[in-house]
Design a protein around this motif. Structure first.
Motif, short mmCIF file in Angstrom:
data_model
loop_
_atom_site.label_atom_id
_atom_site.label_comp_id
_atom_site.label_asym_id
_atom_site.label_seq_id
_atom_site.Cartn_x
_atom_site.Cartn_y
_atom_site.Cartn_z
N MET A 294 -25.58 45.81 6.46
CA MET A 294 -25.61 44.48 7.04
C MET A 294 -24.58 44.39 8.15
O MET A 294 -23.45 44.79 7.98
CB MET A 294 -25.29 43.45 5.95
N VAL A 295 -25.00 43.91 9.28
CA VAL A 295 -24.11 43.83 10.44
C VAL A 295 -23.50 42.43 10.50
O VAL A 295 -24.20 41.43 10.48
CB VAL A 295 -24.92 44.11 11.73
N HIS A 296 -22.20 42.37 10.60
CA HIS A 296 -21.50 41.08 10.62
C HIS A 296 -21.24 40.67 12.06
O HIS A 296 -20.61 41.40 12.82
CB HIS A 296 -20.19 41.23 9.84
N VAL A 297 -21.73 39.49 12.42
CA VAL A 297 -21.53 38.98 13.77
C VAL A 297 -20.65 37.75 13.69
O VAL A 297 -21.08 36.71 13.18
CB VAL A 297 -22.89 38.59 14.42
N PRO A 298 -19.42 37.79 14.15
CA PRO A 298 -18.57 36.61 14.04
C PRO A 298 -18.83 35.61 15.16
O PRO A 298 -19.01 35.98 16.31
CB PRO A 298 -17.15 37.19 14.15
N TYR A 299 -18.84 34.34 14.79
CA TYR A 299 -18.95 33.27 15.76
C TYR A 299 -17.75 32.37 15.62
O TYR A 299 -17.16 32.25 14.54
CB TYR A 299 -20.22 32.43 15.51
N LYS A 300 -17.43 31.66 16.69
CA LYS A 300 -16.27 30.76 16.61
C LYS A 300 -16.60 29.50 15.85
O LYS A 300 -15.72 28.84 15.33
CB LYS A 300 -15.83 30.39 18.03
N SER A 301 -17.84 29.12 15.84
CA SER A 301 -18.17 27.84 15.24
C SER A 301 -19.61 27.89 14.75
O SER A 301 -20.37 28.76 15.15
CB SER A 301 -17.99 26.74 16.29
N SER A 302 -19.97 26.95 13.89
CA SER A 302 -21.33 26.94 13.36
C SER A 302 -22.37 26.62 14.42
O SER A 302 -23.53 27.01 14.29
CB SER A 302 -21.47 25.88 12.27
N GLY A 303 -21.97 25.91 15.46
CA GLY A 303 -22.94 25.50 16.48
C GLY A 303 -23.62 26.70 17.13
O GLY A 303 -24.85 26.85 17.08
N PRO A 304 -22.84 27.58 17.76
CA PRO A 304 -23.46 28.79 18.35
C PRO A 304 -24.16 29.68 17.33
O PRO A 304 -25.19 30.28 17.63
CB PRO A 304 -22.26 29.51 18.98
N VAL B 171 -11.90 16.54 17.29
CA VAL B 171 -12.54 17.47 16.36
C VAL B 171 -12.13 18.87 16.79
O VAL B 171 -12.43 19.29 17.91
CB VAL B 171 -14.08 17.32 16.42
N PRO B 172 -11.44 19.61 15.93
CA PRO B 172 -10.88 20.88 16.39
C PRO B 172 -11.86 22.05 16.37
O PRO B 172 -11.44 23.20 16.23
CB PRO B 172 -9.73 21.11 15.40
N PHE B 173 -13.14 21.76 16.51
CA PHE B 173 -14.13 22.84 16.54
C PHE B 173 -15.13 22.56 17.65
O PHE B 173 -15.25 21.43 18.13
CB PHE B 173 -14.88 22.94 15.21
N ALA B 174 -15.91 23.58 18.00
CA ALA B 174 -16.88 23.42 19.08
C ALA B 174 -18.02 22.51 18.62
O ALA B 174 -18.25 22.35 17.42
CB ALA B 174 -17.42 24.79 19.47
N PRO B 175 -18.74 21.92 19.55
CA PRO B 175 -19.83 21.01 19.16
C PRO B 175 -20.89 21.74 18.35
O PRO B 175 -21.16 22.92 18.55
CB PRO B 175 -20.42 20.57 20.51
N GLY B 176 -21.49 21.02 17.43
CA GLY B 176 -22.57 21.59 16.64
C GLY B 176 -22.16 22.05 15.26
O GLY B 176 -23.00 22.30 14.41
N GLY B 177 -20.86 22.17 15.02
CA GLY B 177 -20.42 22.59 13.70
C GLY B 177 -20.48 21.43 12.72
O GLY B 177 -20.72 20.29 13.07
N GLY B 178 -20.23 21.75 11.46
CA GLY B 178 -20.30 20.74 10.41
C GLY B 178 -19.35 19.58 10.64
O GLY B 178 -19.71 18.42 10.52
N THR B 179 -18.10 19.92 10.98
CA THR B 179 -17.11 18.86 11.21
C THR B 179 -17.53 17.98 12.36
O THR B 179 -17.41 16.75 12.32
CB THR B 179 -15.75 19.49 11.56
#
Lengths: 160, 184
Positions: free
Chosen positions: A1-11, B32-40
Motif C-alpha cells: 500500500m502506497v502512502h500519500v500524505p496530504y496537508k489537509s482533508s480537502g485536497p 481555521v488553522p487548516f486548508a479549506p475543505g477539511g473537517g474543521t
C-alpha cells in the motif's frame, strides 16, 4: 500500500473523488455528503459504536481490532484574557445554534455527534491504540486522553 | 418571535466598556488553522453561518493552514483578546502538544469557549476499489501489493496512519488465528 500524505482533508478528498487515490480515513463532515450519491464507499468507522449516520457500516472494533475507538472533536476558542461577557455571549450563541433544527439536521447528515457537555472543557479525546504483542496477542498499549484541556498524554498502560 | 437577549445587568456589574453590551458590533474573524475543505473548515463554516444569523454580524472564516494546524492556532492565540478574533481548536492540538514543543502553552494561552461536536473517521474507498469490507480490502491489497494508494490528511496524522497499519497487522493476526469457517 502506497502512502500519500496530504496537508489537509480537502485536497485528499478531491483526489479521492477523482480516483487518483484509492482510500482515505475521512472525518464525518468531509466524506458523508458523498456517500448517498455513491461517489464514495464506506467500509468501516473508527468510533466505538456504529455511527447513526451509517448504521450498516461496521466499526473497526467489529472488523478485527477489538477495543478500537478513535474520534476527533471541534471547539471554539479565543486568546487568553478573553473577557467573560464575550465568552458568555458565545456560549449562548453556541447553545442556540446547536439546538436549532437546521444544525441538528446538518449534524445528523454529517455524522457529527453533540458532545455531552459543551462547556468547561470536559471532553476527552480517547485514542486507544491496539498493537500486537511479541507473542502475537493484542494488548492495549496506551490511552491518550485530554482532561480537562491539556496534553497530559498516556494516562494508563495496560497489558493483557 | 423576540430573541432572548443576554442580561445587561451582568455587563454593568462587570463595569466594562459600554461597547461590550453590543458585542459583537463589527465582523468577527474566525481562524481555521487548516486548508479549506477539511473537517474543521466545514464545521466552522456551518457554525459561522448560524452565528451570522444569531448575532446579525458577520463571522468570517479565515483559513491559515500549515504545520498541522499550529500556525493558525498560534495566530489566534496571539490575537488581541477583544473578542473579534477567535479560533477553532480540535483534537489535533493535544496530539501536536504531545508530539512537539509548541510555541505557546496549549492549556493556559487560550480560552476554550465551547465544544461544537465530535465525529469519528470513516475508512472510505473510491467505488472502483473491489472491496466492500475490511477483509476484502486486505485481501485485495495482499493480492496486489503496491497498487493501492492511501491518502492521509494532516488533521489526523497519528490516528489514521497508525490506526490503519495497526488495523492491517491486527487483521492479519486475527485471520491467522481463526478458522475460515468462523469468519464472516
Amino acid at each position: 500500500m502506497v502512502h500519500v500524505p496530504y496537508k489537509s482533508s480537502g485536497p485528499a478528498l478531491t483526489d479521492l473523488l477523482a480516483g487518483h487515490i484509492n482510500m482515505i480515513y475521512g472525518s464525518g463532515p468531509v466524506v458523508m455528503p458523498h456517500m448517498s450519491s455513491g461517489k464514495l464507499r464506506a467500509i468501516a468507522v473508527t468510533t466505538e459504536k456504529r455511527s447513526r449516520a451509517l448504521p450498516s457500516i461496521p466499526t473497526i472494533a467489529e472488523s478485527g481490532v477489538p477495543g478500537y475507538d478513535s474520534i476527533t472533536w471541534y471547539g471554539l476558542m479565543g486568546p487568553r484574557g478573553l473577557p467573560k461577557p464575550v465568552v458568555a455571549r458565545w456560549q449562548t450563541i453556541m447553545s442556540e445554534a446547536l439546538q436549532s433544527r437546521e444544525m441538528k439536521e446538518r449534524f445528523d447528515a454529517d455524522g457529527l455527534e453533540m458532545p455531552e457537555r459543551l462547556f468547561r472543557a470536559r471532553a476527552e479525546t480517547r485514542y486507544r491504540q491496539v498493537d500486537e504483542g511479541r507473542q502475537g496477542r493484542e494488548h492495549q498499549v496506551g490511552e491518550l486522553t485530554r482532561a480537562p484541556f491539556g496534553a497530559r498524554c498516556i494516562r494508563s498502560v495496560e497489558r493483557s | 418571535m423576540p430573541k432572548r437577549r443576554p442580561s445587561y445587568r451582568f455587563f454593568a456589574a462587570w463595569g466594562g466598556a459600554p461597547a461590550l453590551a453590543q458585542y459583537p458590533s463589527k465582523p468577527v474573524r474566525l481562524i481555521v488553522p487548516f486548508a479549506p475543505g477539511g473537517g474543521t473548515d466545514i464545521v466552522a463554516r456551518v457554525m459561522a453561518q448560524k452565528a451570522n444569523e444569531l448575532t446579525r454580524q458577520s463571522v468570517i472564516v479565515h483559513n491559515r493552514g500549515g504545520a498541522g494546524g499550529l500556525i493558525g492556532t498560534e495566530l489566534a492565540v496571539r490575537a488581541t483578546p477583544d473578542g473579534y478574533t477567535l479560533g477553532t481548536v480540535t483534537a489535533s492540538l493535544p496530539i501536536s502538544a504531545a508530539a512537539f514543543r509548541l510555541p505557546f502553552d496549549p492549556v493556559n494561552d487560550l480560552t476554550l469557549i465551547s465544544l461544537i461536536g465530535e465525529t469519528g473517521y470513516v475508512l472510505t474507498l473510491h467505488p472502483t476499489v473491489p472491496a466492500r469490507t475490511t477483509n476484502e480490502l486486505i485481501a485485495h491489497a495482499k493480492a496486489n501489493p503496491g497498487k493501492l494508494t492511501y491518502g492521509s490528511s494532516g488533521a489526523a496524522p497519528l490516528t489514521s496512519r497508525v490506526s490503519f497499519s495497526i488495523c492491517w497487522r491486527a487483521q492479519k493476526w486475527f485471520m491467522s488465528r481463526t478458522r475460515a469457517r468462523d469468519r464472516l
